[in-house]
Write a protein that holds these residues in place. Structure first.
Motif, PDB file in Angstrom:
ATOM      1  N   SER A 118       0.812  -1.221   0.000  1.00 28.50           N
ATOM      2  CA  SER A 118       0.000   0.000   0.000  1.00 28.50           C
ATOM      3  C   SER A 118       0.841   1.264   0.000  1.00 28.50           C
ATOM      4  CB  SER A 118      -0.936  -0.003   1.214  1.00 28.50           C
ATOM      5  OG  SER A 118      -0.185  -0.070   2.418  1.00 28.50           O
ATOM      6  N   ARG A 119       2.085   1.169   0.473  1.00 32.25           N
ATOM      7  CA  ARG A 119       2.959   2.349   0.509  1.00 32.25           C
ATOM      8  C   ARG A 119       4.165   2.210  -0.409  1.00 32.25           C
ATOM      9  NH1 ARG A 119       4.393   3.753   6.564  1.00 32.25           N
ATOM     10  NH2 ARG A 119       5.390   5.499   5.484  1.00 32.25           N
ATOM     11  N   GLY A 120       4.173   1.170  -1.224  1.00 32.82           N
ATOM     12  CA  GLY A 120       5.285   0.981  -2.146  1.00 32.82           C
ATOM     13  C   GLY A 120       5.957  -0.364  -1.947  1.00 32.82           C
ATOM     14  N   PRO A 121       7.192  -0.528  -2.469  1.00 32.32           N
ATOM     15  CA  PRO A 121       7.892  -1.813  -2.353  1.00 32.32           C
ATOM     16  C   PRO A 121       8.101  -2.195  -0.892  1.00 32.32           C
ATOM     17  CG  PRO A 121       8.982  -0.357  -3.934  1.00 32.32           C
ATOM     18  CD  PRO A 121       7.958   0.469  -3.226  1.00 32.32           C
ATOM     19  N   THR A 122       7.692  -3.408  -0.530  1.00 33.08           N
ATOM     20  CA  THR A 122       7.723  -3.843   0.860  1.00 33.08           C
ATOM     21  C   THR A 122       8.424  -5.194   0.977  1.00 33.08           C
ATOM     22  OG1 THR A 122       5.606  -2.717   1.225  1.00 33.08           O
ATOM     23  CG2 THR A 122       6.313  -4.297   2.901  1.00 33.08           C
ATOM     24  N   ILE A 123       9.392  -5.302   1.896  1.00 32.34           N
ATOM     25  CA  ILE A 123      10.121  -6.545   2.101  1.00 32.34           C
ATOM     26  C   ILE A 123       9.218  -7.572   2.776  1.00 32.34           C
ATOM     27  CG2 ILE A 123      12.095  -7.636   3.234  1.00 32.34           C
ATOM     28  CD1 ILE A 123      12.908  -5.782   1.017  1.00 32.34           C
ATOM     29  N   VAL A 124       9.085  -8.759   2.161  1.00 33.31           N
ATOM     30  CA  VAL A 124       8.226  -9.800   2.731  1.00 33.31           C
ATOM     31  C   VAL A 124       8.980 -11.093   3.035  1.00 33.31           C
ATOM     32  CG1 VAL A 124       6.111  -8.910   1.690  1.00 33.31           C
ATOM     33  CG2 VAL A 124       7.522 -10.522   0.401  1.00 33.31           C
ATOM     34  N   ARG A 125      10.163 -11.281   2.475  1.00 32.81           N
ATOM     35  CA  ARG A 125      10.981 -12.451   2.779  1.00 32.81           C
ATOM     36  C   ARG A 125      12.452 -12.027   2.807  1.00 32.81           C
ATOM     37  NH1 ARG A 125       6.974 -14.542   3.973  1.00 32.81           N
ATOM     38  NH2 ARG A 125       6.098 -16.577   3.401  1.00 32.81           N
ATOM     39  N   ILE A 126      13.196 -12.610   3.737  1.00 35.61           N
ATOM     40  CA  ILE A 126      14.634 -12.332   3.851  1.00 35.61           C
ATOM     41  C   ILE A 126      15.366 -13.643   4.085  1.00 35.61           C
ATOM     42  CG2 ILE A 126      16.455 -11.148   5.144  1.00 35.61           C
ATOM     43  CD1 ILE A 126      14.335  -9.085   5.994  1.00 35.61           C
ATOM     44  N   GLU A 127      16.414 -13.873   3.331  1.00 35.39           N
ATOM     45  CA  GLU A 127      17.296 -15.018   3.544  1.00 35.39           C
ATOM     46  C   GLU A 127      18.678 -14.453   3.873  1.00 35.39           C
ATOM     47  OE1 GLU A 127      18.105 -18.866   4.228  1.00 35.39           O
ATOM     48  OE2 GLU A 127      16.139 -18.131   3.528  1.00 35.39           O
ATOM     49  N   GLU A 128      19.120 -14.685   5.110  1.00 38.30           N
ATOM     50  CA  GLU A 128      20.363 -14.088   5.570  1.00 38.30           C
ATOM     51  C   GLU A 128      21.573 -14.656   4.840  1.00 38.30           C
ATOM     52  OE1 GLU A 128      20.657 -11.616   7.434  1.00 38.30           O
ATOM     53  OE2 GLU A 128      18.808 -11.428   8.586  1.00 38.30           O
ATOM     54  N   SER A 129      22.596 -13.812   4.751  1.00 37.55           N
ATOM     55  CA  SER A 129      23.856 -14.220   4.137  1.00 37.55           C
ATOM     56  C   SER A 129      24.526 -15.299   4.977  1.00 37.55           C
ATOM     57  CB  SER A 129      24.783 -13.009   4.020  1.00 37.55           C
ATOM     58  OG  SER A 129      26.117 -13.417   3.791  1.00 37.55           O
ATOM     59  N   PRO A 130      25.175 -16.288   4.329  1.00 34.09           N
ATOM     60  CA  PRO A 130      25.930 -17.291   5.083  1.00 34.09           C
ATOM     61  C   PRO A 130      27.249 -16.731   5.623  1.00 34.09           C
ATOM     62  CG  PRO A 130      26.182 -17.661   2.732  1.00 34.09           C
ATOM     63  CD  PRO A 130      25.177 -16.553   2.882  1.00 34.09           C
ATOM     64  N   ALA A 131      27.641 -15.547   5.154  1.00 35.54           N
ATOM     65  CA  ALA A 131      28.903 -14.948   5.599  1.00 35.54           C
ATOM     66  C   ALA A 131      28.751 -14.382   7.008  1.00 35.54           C
ATOM     67  CB  ALA A 131      29.325 -13.843   4.625  1.00 35.54           C
ATOM     68  N   ALA A 132      29.888 -14.048   7.614  1.00 34.16           N
ATOM     69  CA  ALA A 132      29.881 -13.533   8.990  1.00 34.16           C
ATOM     70  C   ALA A 132      29.273 -12.139   9.061  1.00 34.16           C
ATOM     71  CB  ALA A 132      31.305 -13.516   9.536  1.00 34.16           C
ATOM     72  N   VAL A 133      29.381 -11.373   7.965  1.00 33.80           N
ATOM     73  CA  VAL A 133      28.858 -10.007   7.940  1.00 33.80           C
ATOM     74  C   VAL A 133      27.419 -10.039   7.434  1.00 33.80           C
ATOM     75  CG1 VAL A 133      29.133  -7.685   7.007  1.00 33.80           C
ATOM     76  CG2 VAL A 133      31.142  -9.070   7.546  1.00 33.80           C
ATOM     77  N   HIS A 134      26.483  -9.503   8.215  1.00 33.94           N
ATOM     78  CA  HIS A 134      25.080  -9.481   7.836  1.00 33.94           C
ATOM     79  C   HIS A 134      24.610  -8.042   7.664  1.00 33.94           C
ATOM     80  CE1 HIS A 134      24.455 -13.773   8.556  1.00 33.94           C
ATOM     81  NE2 HIS A 134      25.171 -13.628   9.658  1.00 33.94           N
ATOM     82  N   VAL A 135      23.630  -7.868   6.782  1.00 34.16           N
ATOM     83  CA  VAL A 135      22.989  -6.572   6.588  1.00 34.16           C
ATOM     84  C   VAL A 135      21.664  -6.598   7.336  1.00 34.16           C
ATOM     85  CG1 VAL A 135      22.042  -4.943   4.930  1.00 34.16           C
ATOM     86  CG2 VAL A 135      24.093  -6.255   4.359  1.00 34.16           C
ATOM     87  N   ASN A 136      21.479  -5.677   8.247  1.00 33.61           N
ATOM     88  CA  ASN A 136      20.285  -5.676   9.078  1.00 33.61           C
ATOM     89  C   ASN A 136      19.073  -5.213   8.279  1.00 33.61           C
ATOM     90  OD1 ASN A 136      18.660  -5.864  11.341  1.00 33.61           O
ATOM     91  ND2 ASN A 136      19.132  -3.795  12.030  1.00 33.61           N
ATOM     92  N   MET A 137      18.127  -6.130   8.062  1.00 34.30           N
ATOM     93  CA  MET A 137      16.884  -5.806   7.372  1.00 34.30           C
ATOM     94  C   MET A 137      15.729  -6.415   8.156  1.00 34.30           C
ATOM     95  SD  MET A 137      17.746  -6.352   3.363  1.00 34.30           S
ATOM     96  CE  MET A 137      16.222  -5.544   2.923  1.00 34.30           C
ATOM     97  N   ARG A 138      14.529  -5.877   7.948  1.00 34.27           N
ATOM     98  CA  ARG A 138      13.357  -6.381   8.661  1.00 34.27           C
ATOM     99  C   ARG A 138      12.212  -6.620   7.684  1.00 34.27           C
ATOM    100  NH1 ARG A 138      11.944  -2.231  13.285  1.00 34.27           N
ATOM    101  NH2 ARG A 138      12.177  -0.832  11.507  1.00 34.27           N
ATOM    102  N   HIS A 139      11.412  -7.641   7.990  1.00 37.32           N
ATOM    103  CA  HIS A 139      10.196  -7.869   7.226  1.00 37.32           C
ATOM    104  C   HIS A 139       9.251  -6.684   7.427  1.00 37.32           C
ATOM    105  CE1 HIS A 139      11.717 -12.027   7.627  1.00 37.32           C
ATOM    106  NE2 HIS A 139      11.117 -12.224   6.469  1.00 37.32           N
TER     107      HIS A 139
END
Length: 273
Positions: A118-139
């Motif tokens: 309703s407000r534009g592109p919205t994150i609905v699924r996240i698959e975390e990186s297998p690497a030690a460094v992660h990017v913080n994202m939320r559904h």
């Protein structure tokens, strides 16, 4: 016989004649148009004399029909009904979920799926990186249209009037809330007007995907590829996100190719050609 061997045995069982006849249906679906017997048999890898009995049986149940004027064979009414039901049951997010898990492992970066909300592109699924460094994202995160890879992708492929209205709403929210500066970062740039945004969208269409390099968070880059449905409408964005220092944003790089392959696989399951 243990459970694994029993399952393997069940998987091997089948009716070979059904599998052989299925080659004719696959050939018709691939061709996308009615074909004469000779051409259809050739595309299915069999002799016309072998193909004909299958076509007669398929015709009796409505999977295939023969056009009276030309004699060509095309998909029948039952095939159409099955296709429509399959499209109704197809869930882009459900189809994409196992594929993005494999993709994240392959490319070593976090992979997200976004749909238009309703407000534009919205994150609905996240698959975390297998690497030690992660990017913080939320559904549930709503992505900026001009400021993110997925936002630019939707902006390039959705109807212009819808995107333009959403951009004006985002600009209005920015004006109300003011430009917020993150610690240690320069002030963010104001959102562009529609006429200034259009050249970016033309670049996205030219490459068939989008990218952003440190646009939202300093040191974080992203690339995004579109998923289309059977009608050719974009329904989802598959986006890879990772640290800029190890993130390949080349249009023809291995990461871009892997994203395209994943998005294409989901599109094909949704009936896109």
């Amino acid at each position: 016989m243990d459970d694994n061997n029993a399952k393997a045995e069940r998987d091997r069982r089948g009716i070979q004649s059904v599998e052989v006849g299925g080659q004719l249906l696959r050939a018709l679906a691939h061709a996308g148009r009615p074909l004469p017997l000779k051409d259809l048999a050739r595309e299915a890898g069999m002799a016309p004399a072998k193909a004909h009995p299958y076509l007669v049986s398929f015709g009796k149940i409505g999977l295939i029909e023969q056009h009276e004027a030309s004699g060509h064979y095309g998909l029948g009414p039952l095939a159409l009904q099955l296709g429509l039901i399959a499209l109704q049951q197809a869930d882009p997010v459900r189809i994409a979920t196992p594929l993005i898990a494999d993709l994240a492992q392959r490319i070593g970066h976090t992979v997200a799926v976004a749909v238009w909300g309703s407000r534009g592109p919205t994150i609905v699924r996240i698959e975390e990186s297998p690497a030690a460094v992660h990017v913080n994202m939320r559904h549930g995160t709503v992505e900026s249209l001009p400021g993110t890879a997925s936002g630019r992708l939707f902006s390039a492929y959705l109807p212009a009037e819808k995107v333009r209205a959403a951009l004006e709403e985002e600009r209005a929210r920015e004006k109300t809330l003011g430009l917020r500066t993150q610690p240690g970062m320069p002030p963010p740039k104001p959102l562009p007007r529609w006429e200034d945004f259009e050249p970016t969208l033309a670049e996205v269409r030219a490459h068939g995907m989008s990218r952003s390099e440190g646009a939202v968070i300093q040191g974080v880059s992203a690339m995004s590829a579109p998923v289309f449905d059977h009608a050719g409408h974009m329904v989802m964005a598959v986006t890879a996100i990772g640290p800029s220092g190890v993130f390949d944003t080349r249009w023809d790089g291995e990461l871009a190719q892997a994203l395209r392959e994943c998005a294409r696989a989901v599109s094909q399951r949704l009936g896109a050609r």
